[in-house]
Scaffold this active site. Structure first.
Site, PDB file in Angstrom:
ATOM      1  N   GLY A 191       4.614  -5.204  19.928  1.00  0.00           N
ATOM      2  CA  GLY A 191       5.601  -5.044  20.544  1.00  0.00           C
ATOM      3  C   GLY A 191       4.490  -5.163  21.942  1.00  0.00           C
ATOM      4  N   GLY A 230      -1.000  -1.643  13.772  1.00  0.00           N
ATOM      5  CA  GLY A 230      -1.075  -0.145  13.291  1.00  0.00           C
ATOM      6  C   GLY A 230      -2.272   0.080  14.905  1.00  0.00           C
ATOM      7  N   ASP A 238      -2.989  -5.071  12.698  1.00  0.00           N
ATOM      8  CA  ASP A 238      -2.558  -5.619  14.110  1.00  0.00           C
ATOM      9  C   ASP A 238      -1.508  -4.978  14.358  1.00  0.00           C
ATOM     10  OD1 ASP A 238      -4.389  -7.193  14.558  1.00  0.00           O
ATOM     11  OD2 ASP A 238      -2.650  -9.181  14.146  1.00  0.00           O
ATOM     12  N   TYR A 269      -3.400  -2.609  17.241  1.00  0.00           N
ATOM     13  CA  TYR A 269      -3.064  -3.152  18.621  1.00  0.00           C
ATOM     14  C   TYR A 269      -1.179  -2.564  19.196  1.00  0.00           C
ATOM     15  CZ  TYR A 269      -7.502  -4.992  17.672  1.00  0.00           C
ATOM     16  OH  TYR A 269      -8.761  -5.195  17.381  1.00  0.00           O
ATOM     17  N   HIS A 285      -9.639 -16.506   5.567  1.00  0.00           N
ATOM     18  CA  HIS A 285      -8.844 -15.036   5.638  1.00  0.00           C
ATOM     19  C   HIS A 285      -7.509 -15.009   4.858  1.00  0.00           C
ATOM     20  CE1 HIS A 285      -8.280 -17.385   8.978  1.00  0.00           C
ATOM     21  NE2 HIS A 285      -7.408 -17.038   9.156  1.00  0.00           N
ATOM     22  N   ASP A 331      15.358  -1.265   4.294  1.00  0.00           N
ATOM     23  CA  ASP A 331      15.722  -0.148   4.356  1.00  0.00           C
ATOM     24  C   ASP A 331      17.242  -0.430   3.874  1.00  0.00           C
ATOM     25  OD1 ASP A 331      13.255   1.608   4.978  1.00  0.00           O
ATOM     26  OD2 ASP A 331      14.762   2.171   6.766  1.00  0.00           O
ATOM     27  N   HIS A 390      -3.790 -13.259   5.831  1.00  0.00           N
ATOM     28  CA  HIS A 390      -2.615 -12.677   6.463  1.00  0.00           C
ATOM     29  C   HIS A 390      -1.673 -11.766   5.585  1.00  0.00           C
ATOM     30  CE1 HIS A 390      -3.810 -15.176  10.089  1.00  0.00           C
ATOM     31  NE2 HIS A 390      -3.802 -15.806   9.632  1.00  0.00           N
ATOM     32  N   VAL A 396      -2.440 -11.473  20.056  1.00  0.00           N
ATOM     33  CA  VAL A 396      -3.148 -10.551  19.429  1.00  0.00           C
ATOM     34  C   VAL A 396      -4.591 -10.777  18.825  1.00  0.00           C
ATOM     35  CG1 VAL A 396      -3.760  -8.257  17.308  1.00  0.00           C
ATOM     36  CG2 VAL A 396      -1.288  -9.642  18.474  1.00  0.00           C
ATOM     37  N   ASN A 426      -7.159 -13.906  19.039  1.00  0.00           N
ATOM     38  CA  ASN A 426      -7.335 -15.556  18.884  1.00  0.00           C
ATOM     39  C   ASN A 426      -5.930 -16.321  18.754  1.00  0.00           C
ATOM     40  OD1 ASN A 426      -8.331 -13.555  16.296  1.00  0.00           O
ATOM     41  ND2 ASN A 426      -8.816 -16.015  15.666  1.00  0.00           N
ATOM     42  N   TYR A 427      -4.901 -15.473  17.662  1.00  0.00           N
ATOM     43  CA  TYR A 427      -4.374 -15.844  17.222  1.00  0.00           C
ATOM     44  C   TYR A 427      -2.366 -14.978  17.975  1.00  0.00           C
ATOM     45  CZ  TYR A 427      -5.523 -17.715  12.531  1.00  0.00           C
ATOM     46  OH  TYR A 427      -6.023 -18.403  11.199  1.00  0.00           O
TER      47      TYR A 427
END
Length: 642
Positions: free
Chosen positions: A319, A314, A312, A316, A447, A456, A449, A394, A396-397
């Site tokens: 942000g 990379g 999601d 869509y 499914h 860092d 997630h 994003v 449906n979620y």
């Protein structure tokens, strides 16, 4: 407005000086586009899938002092919608020059993330395709019903027979009874269209056979769910003197915590330079923290569904899909909202209102003791935590992402999944070994997630080492005569080849980020410990397209040497990438991980076996982890609470 909502914001005082890690401004995005136009790289068909700050080296950010000059550079991804060719550019908006430019090779680099323009075009492209209309008619679906259909724009992944230079979107179809209906209740089974968004046509149609379209509606708006409960009395959260935190531009301070709040189009919320004040010392904990990627991988083997797996961030952009948060609904109490500025498809600045929510909340008991030897003298302290969050939708979620800062020095992160489960169709009552039948003929597939945070590390400075700590029983014998003894076993992750690790609840496995050069009063290295809430790693078979593209999900923790270009665990451009980019490349071995700049990547998340209670809209499912000080302080840092 509900009585529990307090809309007056805490006004920021504004930054005294610009900082190298400030969020992108509208002026900088505009200037980057102007520089690229001047260089002849922007045409009528040019789109901007991604515009991000090219973050400075961590030493540069650490050395910055108010009043120092600031150099700002942007990384821009360009897409020509007429040809499908793509490129990357680095633009210095301070010096107003183009620093670098290279074309992307889709066979090795992958494709840029999907633009909103491309996603918006898919529905009309599919609906005008003769093959799709014939397949729909064969299922008994009328022309009128076809016009009410939703042909969803889904990231195509990487199939063996796909041309890498072809910019693809795959589309599954759902029906609606009318324009206000919930389409996820009516999936059209066995049918998937591959759309070339450059040529704007369906290039392949997969039809594995008709399945009855589930007829029962899944409406969840108040007018369809019966009368609302009447036994809830007002719950008021008030701070008459305002909140305890302070915002100086992006710099947020609360209790002993300080950090800089950032937001970008790909990851959404980013926190920089996280530090904790300990007496008269400002002690660093993390240089940077963000949700760097998240995957949703489905488990149905049918050819029309066995490719369904999304990255999601990379593919869509988390942000750019951020919600405009609302008082009383998304956030409760004395709230401070921050807007975010991102670039739209045309490379123009776009303001996302109320993208970030900041507030305090009660968190129950922090510490307490009743002294039974002193007339039961009681000391207790209430816990309060700072919450910095955003919500993205994003498909449906809907996902809520929450960073928590505690008064005892703990940092925690929580991802909350809600919205509507994705659906497919089965014969009513037949069920499936690959999902839950949540309504007659309506399957909610199993499914995963797989969230991945990038941490860092900067525990009291940049020279850190990570240790894996297990709790193990001692063997029977003279050293354990009663069989009750257990201790810890510590493994230093010394080389990048050791960087990928699996959690093990049976031994209470956790990972300690230490600074061997800084010792606490007991002579031990100061540390923060990552305490996981592990679920299964990626369940797709090794070597499968899903496992290759989501390789970061094969381990719960990865430790890598920090490098400025190691930004995203699945690589820079995971859309249609064949896989293997990112963390698998960075953990090949040969790099020392001892007392150096490190990034800790933590993968976690639920393997979702949907329940009937999660239809037609899903209650929040929460998952996360904690970073706990471990010998970082010499004693309880919350003793001074009133």
């Amino acid at each position: 407005m509900s009585s529990c909502c307090h809309p007056r914001p805490t006004p920021p005082t504004g930054p005294a000086h610009p900082h190298p890690l400030d969020p992108l401004s509208a002026e900088e995005i505009t200037e980057a586009r102007r520089i690229l136009e001047k260089a002849g790289m922007v045409h009528d068909t040019t789109r901007f899938p991604l515009v991000l700050l090219d973050e400075p080296e961590r030493h540069t950010a650490a050395a910055h002092r108010p009043g120092d000059p600031v150099v700002r550079r942007l990384r821009v991804t360009l897409l020509d919608t007429a040809t499908g060719t793509a490129a990357e550019a680095v633009v210095d908006v301070t010096a107003q020059v183009l620093l670098a430019h290279r074309e992307l090779d889709p066979a090795t680099d992958g494709q840029p993330q999907l633009t909103f323009e491309e996603q918006g075009a898919v529905d009309a492209i599919v609906k005008t395709d003769p093959g799709w209309r014939t397949a729909m008619a064969a299922r008994g679906i009328t022309d009128e019903a076809m016009e009410l259909a939703i042909c969803a724009p889904l990231a195509a992944g990487c199939t063996p027979d796909a041309r890498p230079d072809r910019r693809l979107v795959r589309s599954l179809t759902w029906l609606r009874c009318d324009a206000s209906d919930n389409p996820w209740a009516h999936p059209v089974g066995g049918l998937v269209a591959d759309v070339d968004v450059t040529e704007r046509r369906v290039v392949r149609l997969v039809d594995t056979g008709a399945v009855p379209v589930p007829a029962e509606c899944g409406r969840y708006a108040p007018e369809f769910t019966g009368p609302a409960r009447t036994d809830l009395r007002p719950l008021e959260i008030t701070q008459p003197e305002g909140p305890s935190f302070r915002l100086d531009g992006p710099l947020l301070t609360w209790q002993n915590w300080s950090f800089r709040v950032d937001f970008n189009a790909r990851e959404g919320l980013v926190l920089h330079r996280i530090a904790h004040r300990d007496g008269d010392r400002e002690r660093s904990v993390l240089h940077r923290a963000s949700l760097a990627e998240m995957a949703v991988a489905y488990g149905e083997p049918d050819p029309s569904r066995n490719w369904v797996a999304f990255l999601d961030a990379g593919e869509y952009g988390l942000g750019t899909n951020a919600n405009a948060l609302r008082l009383g609904c998304d956030c409760l109490g004395e709230i401070r909202y921050l807007d975010a500025v991102v670039a739209d498809d045309l490379g123009m600045p776009q303001t996302l209102p109320n993208a970030v929510c900041i507030h305090e909340e009660d968190h129950g008991l922090l510490w307490k003791h009743t002294d039974i030897f002193a007339d039961e003298a009681v000391e207790s302290r209430r816990s309060r935590r700072l919450v910095v969050s955003f919500i993205a939708t994003v498909g449906n979620y809907d996902y809520g992402f929450y960073w928590y800062f505690h008064q005892d020095g703990t940092i925690a992160f929580e991802a909350k999944s809600t919205g509507i489960v994705q659906t497919s169709a089965v014969e009513p009552g037949a069920g499936s070994p690959f999902g839950t039948e949540v309504a007659p003929g309506l399957l909610a597939p199993y499914h995963q997630h797989l969230f991945c945070v990038r941490l860092d590390a900067a525990v009291d400075g940049p020279a850190n080492t990570v240790e894996e700590v297990d709790v193990v029983p001692l063997p029977d014998g003279p050293g354990n005569p009663n069989g009750n003894a257990f201790t810890t076993r510590t493994t230093v992750l010394a080389d990048s080849a050791q960087g990928g690790r699996l959690a093990d609840p049976a031994v209470g496995r956790r990972w300690r980020i230490t600074n061997p050069a800084v010792r606490n009063r007991m002579g031990q290295p100061v540390a923060y410990t990552l305490v996981p809430q592990p679920g299964p790693p990626v369940l797709a078979r090794p070597g499968s397209p899903v496992a290759r593209r989501m390789a970061y999900g094969t381990k719960h923790v990865w430790v890598t040497r920090h490098r400025p270009d190691r930004r995203h665990p699945a690589g820079e451009h995971p859309n249609q990438h064949p896989g293997g980019a990112g963390l698998p490349e960075w953990t090949a071995g040969g790099e020392s991980l001892r007392e150096t700049e490190l990034t800790v990547w933590h993968t976690f998340g639920p393997t979702h076996l949907p329940r009937l209670e999660e239809w037609p809209v899903m209650p929040v499912d929460a998952t996360g982890f904690a970073l706990k000080p471990t010998g970082f302080f010499d004693r309880n840092p919350a003793l001074d609470l009133p």
